[in-house]
Write a protein that holds these residues in place. Structure first.
Motif, PDB file in Angstrom:
ATOM      1  N   TYR A  67       0.709  -1.300  -0.192  1.00 10.36           N
ATOM      2  CA  TYR A  67      -0.319  -0.205   0.148  1.00 10.36           C
ATOM      3  C   TYR A  67       0.907   1.377   0.790  1.00 10.36           C
ATOM      4  O   TYR A  67       0.482   2.441  -0.294  1.00 10.36           O
ATOM      5  CB  TYR A  67      -1.201  -0.241   1.112  1.00 10.36           C
ATOM      6  N   PHE A  68       1.932   1.326   0.479  1.00  8.90           N
ATOM      7  CA  PHE A  68       2.672   2.530   0.688  1.00  8.90           C
ATOM      8  C   PHE A  68       3.776   2.398  -0.834  1.00  8.90           C
ATOM      9  O   PHE A  68       3.689   3.890  -1.318  1.00  8.90           O
ATOM     10  CB  PHE A  68       3.887   2.205   1.713  1.00  8.90           C
ATOM     11  N   ILE A  69       3.666   1.483  -1.643  1.00  9.41           N
ATOM     12  CA  ILE A  69       4.759   0.969  -3.248  1.00  9.41           C
ATOM     13  C   ILE A  69       3.393   1.704  -3.719  1.00  9.41           C
ATOM     14  O   ILE A  69       3.314   3.483  -4.255  1.00  9.41           O
ATOM     15  CB  ILE A  69       4.418   0.544  -2.844  1.00  9.41           C
ATOM     16  N   ILE A  70       1.853   1.896  -4.249  1.00  7.67           N
ATOM     17  CA  ILE A  70       1.009   2.344  -5.043  1.00  7.67           C
ATOM     18  C   ILE A  70       0.951   3.140  -4.071  1.00  7.67           C
ATOM     19  O   ILE A  70       0.540   4.221  -5.065  1.00  7.67           O
ATOM     20  CB  ILE A  70      -0.215   1.152  -4.940  1.00  7.67           C
ATOM     21  N   GLY A  71       0.886   3.708  -3.247  1.00  8.46           N
ATOM     22  CA  GLY A  71       0.229   5.058  -2.767  1.00  8.46           C
ATOM     23  C   GLY A  71       1.370   6.303  -3.240  1.00  8.46           C
ATOM     24  O   GLY A  71       1.038   7.419  -3.587  1.00  8.46           O
ATOM     25  N   ALA A  72       3.137   5.885  -3.131  1.00  7.24           N
ATOM     26  CA  ALA A  72       3.956   6.349  -3.565  1.00  7.24           C
ATOM     27  C   ALA A  72       3.968   6.553  -5.549  1.00  7.24           C
ATOM     28  O   ALA A  72       3.691   7.985  -5.681  1.00  7.24           O
ATOM     29  CB  ALA A  72       4.837   6.048  -3.950  1.00  7.24           C
ATOM     30  N   LEU A  73       3.414   5.824  -5.914  1.00  2.92           N
ATOM     31  CA  LEU A  73       3.473   5.833  -7.058  1.00  2.92           C
ATOM     32  C   LEU A  73       2.597   6.407  -8.169  1.00  2.92           C
ATOM     33  O   LEU A  73       2.479   7.269  -8.637  1.00  2.92           O
ATOM     34  CB  LEU A  73       3.663   3.797  -7.883  1.00  2.92           C
ATOM     35  N   ASN A  74       1.330   6.128  -6.788  1.00  2.87           N
ATOM     36  CA  ASN A  74      -0.273   6.200  -8.269  1.00  2.87           C
ATOM     37  C   ASN A  74      -0.327   8.126  -7.440  1.00  2.87           C
ATOM     38  O   ASN A  74      -2.060   7.834  -7.417  1.00  2.87           O
ATOM     39  CB  ASN A  74      -1.362   5.410  -7.378  1.00  2.87           C
ATOM     40  N   SER A  75      -0.715   7.850  -6.330  1.00  2.00           N
ATOM     41  CA  SER A  75      -1.008   9.529  -5.818  1.00  2.00           C
ATOM     42  C   SER A  75       0.108   9.799  -4.964  1.00  2.00           C
ATOM     43  O   SER A  75       0.195  11.393  -5.538  1.00  2.00           O
ATOM     44  CB  SER A  75      -1.757   8.512  -4.179  1.00  2.00           C
ATOM     45  N   ALA A  76       0.983  10.056  -4.084  1.00  2.00           N
ATOM     46  CA  ALA A  76       1.854  10.785  -3.780  1.00  2.00           C
ATOM     47  C   ALA A  76       2.629  10.966  -4.066  1.00  2.00           C
ATOM     48  O   ALA A  76       2.846  12.884  -4.561  1.00  2.00           O
ATOM     49  CB  ALA A  76       2.530  10.335  -2.579  1.00  2.00           C
ATOM     50  N   ILE A  77       3.117  10.470  -5.021  1.00  3.36           N
ATOM     51  CA  ILE A  77       4.130  11.645  -5.931  1.00  3.36           C
ATOM     52  C   ILE A  77       3.919  12.196  -7.339  1.00  3.36           C
ATOM     53  O   ILE A  77       3.995  13.383  -7.296  1.00  3.36           O
ATOM     54  CB  ILE A  77       5.784  10.087  -6.634  1.00  3.36           C
ATOM     55  N   PRO A  78       2.884  11.790  -7.906  1.00  5.19           N
ATOM     56  CA  PRO A  78       2.556  12.168  -9.691  1.00  5.19           C
ATOM     57  C   PRO A  78       1.088  13.729  -8.736  1.00  5.19           C
ATOM     58  O   PRO A  78       1.230  14.406  -9.488  1.00  5.19           O
ATOM     59  CB  PRO A  78       1.433  10.764 -10.108  1.00  5.19           C
ATOM     60  N   PHE A  79       0.413  13.250  -7.292  1.00  3.18           N
ATOM     61  CA  PHE A  79      -0.183  14.369  -7.453  1.00  3.18           C
ATOM     62  C   PHE A  79       0.644  15.847  -6.763  1.00  3.18           C
ATOM     63  O   PHE A  79      -0.122  16.835  -7.358  1.00  3.18           O
ATOM     64  CB  PHE A  79      -1.239  14.150  -5.881  1.00  3.18           C
TER      65      PHE A  79
END
Length: 293
Positions: A67-79
């Motif tokens: 969840y941390f990885i997908i949270g980074a790739l699909n939310s935290a970084i691109p947002f």
């Protein structure tokens, strides 16, 4: 794609397209970091309420790293990158650059999942990119160093989205869209807290009446609801066809920007979008019969 999946695809495009409108309103007023933090936090709270209300299961203990990885790739970084870009780019241009996602996704799928890149799909991707170049080339935004750097941030966000989509397909098999979306936004919320605290804007916040509705809109509709539909498509049609939604996002992004922000839509932008929509048919295989195994 079936008719139901196409309907989901267009609904998702409308929701994702509205995100650039909301971010364009919020980011210049309260800063990119606080905008991204509010987006993932309110989105996570909304989904957690659904999880608790309907007593759904989200296994945070076993999948917290994922969840941390997908949270980074699909939310935290691109947002965060899109929020930074929104300070200098209008909603229409942000949506147009986002159409680069399928190009990087096709590369990620080919390298990671060993999926063959057939001629029609490759031609569709190239055609879509040509449409993006035409649209950006006739954009009304004045060129400058700030605009170039903002465009680069927006472009880098598409790379993160591309690998996030492939990672989701590879990692979250047989997981419900609600569980993946909730885990993703919770992970992104925790990841962004220290970044938000460090990068909190020093200037006085310009909180207008439109800011809070914009943050809630991008959190609950563009993000929480949008990703529920996104992971539904990932599971049913695969990552490559799902990210073709980014070819449909520019029309919606431009429409929302024109209606609510009085942004200009040029003939060149319309011509580019017609090419982009044509590429969608090639990549998704619309009109072709499904091959039998």
């Amino acid at each position: 794609m079936k008719l139901k999946e196409l309907a989901v695809l267009f609904t998702l495009a409308a929701l994702f397209g509205s995100s650039f409108l909301f971010v364009r309103i919020a980011s210049p007023a309260i800063g990119p970091f606080l905008t991204s933090q509010g987006r993932v936090t309110f989105g996570a709270l909304g989904l957690l309420a659904i999880v608790l209300l309907f007593r759904k299961s989200v296994d945070f203990r076993l999948r917290w790293k994922q969840y941390f990885i997908i949270g980074a790739l699909n939310s935290a970084i691109p947002f965060t990158l899109v929020s930074l870009a929104a300070i200098h780019l209008n909603a229409s241009l942000l949506a147009i650059i986002n159409a680069m996602v399928p190009f990087f996704t096709a590369i990620a799928v080919w390298a990671w999942l060993k999926e063959k890149l057939v001629f029609a799909k490759g031609l569709g991707i190239v055609l879509g990119l040509i449409g993006v170049v035409i649209t950006v080339g006739w954009s009304p935004v004045e060129p400058s160093l700030e605009v170039f750097l903002a465009s680069l941030c927006s472009l880098l966000s598409t790379v993160s989205y591309a690998f996030g989509g492939v990672y989701a397909k590879k990692t979250f098999r047989n997981c419900s869209p609600l569980a993946v979306t909730t885990g993703q936004l919770v992970g992104a919320t925790l990841l962004l807290i220290p970044i938000t605290l460090v990068g909190f804007p020093e200037q006085t916040l310009n909180i207008t009446p439109a800011v809070l509705p914009a943050v809630l809109g991008v959190a609950l509709f563009s993000t929480a609801l949008g990703y529920l539909l996104y992971y539904y498509l990932i599971e049913h049609v695969g990552p490559t066809k799902t990210v073709t939604v980014t070819f449909l996002i520019p029309p919606f992004g431009m429409i929302w920007g024109a209606i609510f922000l009085d942004e200009q839509i040029t003939p060149g932008m319309i011509a580019g979008l017609l090419i982009i929509l044509g590429s969608l048919a090639l990549i998704t295989g619309i009109g072709k019969k499904r091959s039998r195994e």
